[in-house]
Motif scaffolding. Structure first.
Motif, PDB file in Angstrom:
ATOM      1  N   ALA A 122       0.817  -1.218   0.000  1.00 29.64           N
ATOM      2  CA  ALA A 122       0.000   0.000   0.000  1.00 29.64           C
ATOM      3  C   ALA A 122       0.847   1.264   0.000  1.00 29.64           C
ATOM      4  CB  ALA A 122      -0.929   0.012   1.205  1.00 29.64           C
ATOM      5  N   ALA A 123       0.519   2.201  -0.900  1.00 33.38           N
ATOM      6  CA  ALA A 123       0.958   3.583  -0.741  1.00 33.38           C
ATOM      7  C   ALA A 123       0.087   4.201   0.342  1.00 33.38           C
ATOM      8  CB  ALA A 123       0.794   4.348  -2.054  1.00 33.38           C
ATOM      9  N   ALA A 124       0.655   5.108   1.142  1.00 38.30           N
ATOM     10  CA  ALA A 124      -0.082   5.607   2.302  1.00 38.30           C
ATOM     11  C   ALA A 124       0.217   7.079   2.528  1.00 38.30           C
ATOM     12  CB  ALA A 124       0.284   4.804   3.549  1.00 38.30           C
ATOM     13  N   PHE A 125      -0.828   7.858   2.791  1.00 39.38           N
ATOM     14  CA  PHE A 125      -0.626   9.279   3.087  1.00 39.38           C
ATOM     15  C   PHE A 125      -1.766   9.824   3.939  1.00 39.38           C
ATOM     16  CE2 PHE A 125      -2.920   9.170  -0.955  1.00 39.38           C
ATOM     17  CZ  PHE A 125      -3.921  10.121  -0.794  1.00 39.38           C
ATOM     18  N   ASP A 126      -1.458  10.907   4.670  1.00 37.95           N
ATOM     19  CA  ASP A 126      -2.456  11.632   5.452  1.00 37.95           C
ATOM     20  C   ASP A 126      -3.016  12.788   4.639  1.00 37.95           C
ATOM     21  OD1 ASP A 126      -1.723   9.964   7.505  1.00 37.95           O
ATOM     22  OD2 ASP A 126      -1.020  11.547   8.853  1.00 37.95           O
ATOM     23  N   MET A 127      -4.193  13.257   5.025  1.00 41.65           N
ATOM     24  CA  MET A 127      -4.792  14.434   4.410  1.00 41.65           C
ATOM     25  C   MET A 127      -5.657  15.136   5.440  1.00 41.65           C
ATOM     26  SD  MET A 127      -8.066  13.090   2.332  1.00 41.65           S
ATOM     27  CE  MET A 127      -8.788  14.655   2.815  1.00 41.65           C
ATOM     28  N   ASN A 128      -5.971  16.400   5.166  1.00 43.50           N
ATOM     29  CA  ASN A 128      -6.760  17.198   6.093  1.00 43.50           C
ATOM     30  C   ASN A 128      -7.771  18.020   5.315  1.00 43.50           C
ATOM     31  OD1 ASN A 128      -7.799  19.078   7.890  1.00 43.50           O
ATOM     32  ND2 ASN A 128      -5.821  19.729   8.692  1.00 43.50           N
ATOM     33  N   ALA A 129      -9.042  17.684   5.469  1.00 43.06           N
ATOM     34  CA  ALA A 129     -10.134  18.520   4.969  1.00 43.06           C
ATOM     35  C   ALA A 129     -11.143  18.726   6.095  1.00 43.06           C
ATOM     36  CB  ALA A 129     -10.797  17.900   3.745  1.00 43.06           C
ATOM     37  N   ALA A 130     -10.614  18.774   7.333  1.00 38.17           N
ATOM     38  CA  ALA A 130     -11.423  18.949   8.535  1.00 38.17           C
ATOM     39  C   ALA A 130     -12.520  17.884   8.595  1.00 38.17           C
ATOM     40  CB  ALA A 130     -11.970  20.372   8.607  1.00 38.17           C
ATOM     41  N   CYS A 131     -13.727  18.274   8.977  1.00 35.09           N
ATOM     42  CA  CYS A 131     -14.789  17.290   9.211  1.00 35.09           C
ATOM     43  C   CYS A 131     -15.283  16.621   7.933  1.00 35.09           C
ATOM     44  CB  CYS A 131     -15.954  17.956   9.925  1.00 35.09           C
ATOM     45  SG  CYS A 131     -15.515  18.684  11.519  1.00 35.09           S
ATOM     46  N   THR A 132     -14.949  17.184   6.776  1.00 41.95           N
ATOM     47  CA  THR A 132     -15.334  16.586   5.496  1.00 41.95           C
ATOM     48  C   THR A 132     -14.249  15.649   4.981  1.00 41.95           C
ATOM     49  OG1 THR A 132     -16.258  18.793   5.086  1.00 41.95           O
ATOM     50  CG2 THR A 132     -16.545  17.180   3.351  1.00 41.95           C
ATOM     51  N   GLY A 133     -13.237  15.393   5.798  1.00 41.23           N
ATOM     52  CA  GLY A 133     -12.074  14.663   5.334  1.00 41.23           C
ATOM     53  C   GLY A 133     -12.372  13.281   4.787  1.00 41.23           C
ATOM     54  N   PHE A 134     -13.283  12.539   5.411  1.00 40.66           N
ATOM     55  CA  PHE A 134     -13.590  11.198   4.912  1.00 40.66           C
ATOM     56  C   PHE A 134     -14.235  11.265   3.530  1.00 40.66           C
ATOM     57  CE2 PHE A 134     -16.302   7.369   4.612  1.00 40.66           C
ATOM     58  CZ  PHE A 134     -15.326   6.393   4.753  1.00 40.66           C
ATOM     59  N   ILE A 135     -15.079  12.266   3.293  1.00 41.18           N
ATOM     60  CA  ILE A 135     -15.678  12.458   1.969  1.00 41.18           C
ATOM     61  C   ILE A 135     -14.586  12.740   0.942  1.00 41.18           C
ATOM     62  CG2 ILE A 135     -17.218  13.902   0.597  1.00 41.18           C
ATOM     63  CD1 ILE A 135     -18.713  12.172   2.591  1.00 41.18           C
ATOM     64  N   TYR A 136     -13.677  13.645   1.273  1.00 34.97           N
ATOM     65  CA  TYR A 136     -12.567  13.941   0.365  1.00 34.97           C
ATOM     66  C   TYR A 136     -11.729  12.690   0.118  1.00 34.97           C
ATOM     67  CZ  TYR A 136     -13.017  19.083   0.180  1.00 34.97           C
ATOM     68  OH  TYR A 136     -13.429  20.378  -0.077  1.00 34.97           O
ATOM     69  N   GLY A 137     -11.484  11.916   1.186  1.00 31.93           N
ATOM     70  CA  GLY A 137     -10.687  10.705   1.043  1.00 31.93           C
ATOM     71  C   GLY A 137     -11.317   9.693   0.109  1.00 31.93           C
ATOM     72  N   LEU A 138     -12.623   9.520   0.210  1.00 31.40           N
ATOM     73  CA  LEU A 138     -13.318   8.605  -0.702  1.00 31.40           C
ATOM     74  C   LEU A 138     -13.209   9.071  -2.142  1.00 31.40           C
ATOM     75  CD1 LEU A 138     -16.663   7.545   1.044  1.00 31.40           C
ATOM     76  CD2 LEU A 138     -14.676   6.113   0.552  1.00 31.40           C
ATOM     77  N   THR A 139     -13.333  10.384  -2.364  1.00 29.39           N
ATOM     78  CA  THR A 139     -13.250  10.880  -3.748  1.00 29.39           C
ATOM     79  C   THR A 139     -11.848  10.678  -4.327  1.00 29.39           C
ATOM     80  OG1 THR A 139     -12.685  13.170  -3.143  1.00 29.39           O
ATOM     81  CG2 THR A 139     -15.009  12.614  -3.236  1.00 29.39           C
ATOM     82  N   ILE A 140     -10.831  10.842  -3.481  1.00 25.79           N
ATOM     83  CA  ILE A 140      -9.458  10.600  -3.940  1.00 25.79           C
ATOM     84  C   ILE A 140      -9.274   9.126  -4.295  1.00 25.79           C
ATOM     85  CG2 ILE A 140      -7.023  10.611  -3.272  1.00 25.79           C
ATOM     86  CD1 ILE A 140      -7.716  13.026  -1.459  1.00 25.79           C
ATOM     87  N   ALA A 141      -9.748   8.241  -3.417  1.00 22.05           N
ATOM     88  CA  ALA A 141      -9.616   6.810  -3.674  1.00 22.05           C
ATOM     89  C   ALA A 141     -10.341   6.420  -4.955  1.00 22.05           C
ATOM     90  CB  ALA A 141     -10.169   6.017  -2.487  1.00 22.05           C
ATOM     91  N   GLU A 142     -11.570   6.899  -5.129  1.00 22.82           N
ATOM     92  CA  GLU A 142     -12.346   6.560  -6.326  1.00 22.82           C
ATOM     93  C   GLU A 142     -11.661   7.069  -7.589  1.00 22.82           C
ATOM     94  OE1 GLU A 142     -15.468   7.021  -9.439  1.00 22.82           O
ATOM     95  OE2 GLU A 142     -14.244   8.577  -8.494  1.00 22.82           O
ATOM     96  N   THR A 143     -11.125   8.271  -7.531  1.00 21.15           N
ATOM     97  CA  THR A 143     -10.456   8.851  -8.697  1.00 21.15           C
ATOM     98  C   THR A 143      -9.199   8.069  -9.061  1.00 21.15           C
ATOM     99  OG1 THR A 143     -11.286  11.048  -8.102  1.00 21.15           O
ATOM    100  CG2 THR A 143      -9.427  10.957  -9.607  1.00 21.15           C
ATOM    101  N   MET A 144      -8.412   7.699  -8.064  1.00 19.11           N
ATOM    102  CA  MET A 144      -7.191   6.947  -8.337  1.00 19.11           C
ATOM    103  C   MET A 144      -7.508   5.543  -8.840  1.00 19.11           C
ATOM    104  SD  MET A 144      -4.792   8.220  -5.136  1.00 19.11           S
ATOM    105  CE  MET A 144      -3.313   7.393  -5.723  1.00 19.11           C
ATOM    106  N   MET A 145      -8.561   4.937  -8.313  1.00 15.38           N
ATOM    107  CA  MET A 145      -8.961   3.616  -8.802  1.00 15.38           C
ATOM    108  C   MET A 145      -9.421   3.686 -10.250  1.00 15.38           C
ATOM    109  SD  MET A 145     -11.054   1.997  -5.600  1.00 15.38           S
ATOM    110  CE  MET A 145     -10.206   0.995  -4.387  1.00 15.38           C
ATOM    111  N   ALA A 146     -10.260   4.684 -10.548  1.00 10.93           N
ATOM    112  CA  ALA A 146     -10.777   4.817 -11.911  1.00 10.93           C
ATOM    113  C   ALA A 146      -9.657   5.089 -12.902  1.00 10.93           C
ATOM    114  CB  ALA A 146     -11.820   5.936 -11.964  1.00 10.93           C
TER     115      ALA A 146
END
Length: 370
Positions: A109-133
């Protein structure tokens, strides 16, 4: 074909702090807190760290431990990506994601942290979906990219470390916890149907938390000066001015704590949540009638009720888990999603909206088919 959620988990610290206990710290009452927020108690880390909780949540999501929801047991070598959302990391280097990767043995696994405050999990899902696609078979340029078939997306917070326990306007709101989800690229399933992320400027600094770096710096505008080790970092004053924290800190408040103007944040949240839901549905060419369930950020029960009323929905269509957790920032949505699976509110084929808002100001939503 799409990015599908195949597992989720949550972990809370052991200590439960009811509202009555906070009366020992600030002038408040259980009634004052519960009627204004919907919060009855919150979990607080004492011996646990951020990654400790994330590890427990991830093990459930991966199907390695009891609790949570998992369609199958995922082998550690089958996770290709770890995205860890947090505003309260245990350390800066290595990242929380890297520590979690090491503990779980996610060798590929490549691994990294990110910060979008309380919306962070939403941002994280969009990043994962984009990289998968982008790396899916047949995608333009996919041959030149790391194939990402499965990802672990985490929201972990130890917010109580950055709470001013003398400020009754904020200390009653926040708690600690972690949630995690495993997502998989599956050509046979629709998965994520649409997503929407947005930032609005927080012009009035309604929600801030400055960083606090205290290592002495031997520099002045003229160059190296050993005597400068005894002087305050001059850039701190500029940051305080940017965030409008100068007066508060000069009055003796700790620097690295959350400061919030509740009414301004409430006004933003009650607008941002319905707007994000409406936009993510528009992008999928669907209406609210097509959605079976909504998993919102758990900041304040009144915000959730307001959004439900504005959208003409019964509160039963929303997962509400704030009563014994409070606001745990980016951990809220994945933990609340886990609750919805555990209590049977989400069924195969259901269309589900995850929606969040937070400091920055950030907001966003993900629409997916379970």
């Amino acid at each position: 074909m799409g990015c599908t959620i195949i597992g989720c988990g949550k972990q809370l610290p052991a200590l439960d702090v009811p509202n009555e206990e906070l009366t020992k710290l600030v002038d408040t009452t259980d009634e004052w807190i519960s009627t204004r927020t919907g919060i009855l108690s919150r979990r607080v880390c004492v011996t646990e760290g951020n990654v400790d909780m994330a590890e427990g949540a991830a093990r459930q999501a991966l199907g390695w431990a009891d609790g949570g929801y998992s369609q199958c047991k995922v082998a550690p070598e089958d996770i290709d990506l770890v995205i860890y959302s947090t505003i309260s990391p245990d350390e800066m280097v290595p990242t929380c994601a890297a520590v979690l990767r090491r503990r779980l043995g996610l060798v590929n696994a490549a691994a990294f942290d990110m910060n979008a405050a309380c919306t962070g999990f939403i941002y994280g899902l969009t990043i994962a979906e984009t990289m998968m696609a982008a790396s899916a078979p047949g995608a333009p340029g996919a041959a030149g990219r790391n194939p990402i078939r499965r990802a672990l997306v985490v929201g972990g917070e130890r917010l109580t470390r950055v709470v001013d326990w003398a400020d009754r306007n904020t200390c009653v709101l926040f708690g600690d916890g972690a949630g995690a989800a495993v997502v998989e690229w599956d050509e046979r399933k629709p998965g994520i149907l649409s997503w929407f992320i947005k930032n609005d400027d927080d012009h009035t600094n309604a929600l801030t938390c400055p960083a606090c770096f205290d290592a002495p710096q031997p520099f002045t505008p003229e160059g190296v000066d050993p005597n400068a080790l005894q002087q305050a970092d001059p850039s701190i004053a500029l940051i305080d001015a940017e965030l409008d924290t100068t007066e508060r800190i000069a009055a003796g408040a700790p620097r690295q704590v959350l400061s919030m103007h509740g009414q301004k944040v409430f006004k933003f949240a009650t607008s941002a949540m319905p707007a994000a839901i409406e936009e993510v549905l528009r992008r999928a060419n669907l209406t609210i009638d097509d959605v079976q369930f909504i998993v919102p950020h758990q900041a304040n029960l009144r915000i959730i009720k307001y959004a439900a009323k504005r959208m003409g929905l019964p509160l039963e269509r929303f997962q509400v888990s704030i009563a014994h957790r409070g606001n745990s920032s980016s951990a809220c949505i994945p933990m609340t999603l886990c609750d919805a699976y555990e209590n049977g509110s989400i069924h195969p084929g259901d269309k589900v909206v995850l929606v969040g808002f937070g400091g920055g100001f950030t907001s966003g939503a993900v629409l997916y088919e379970a």
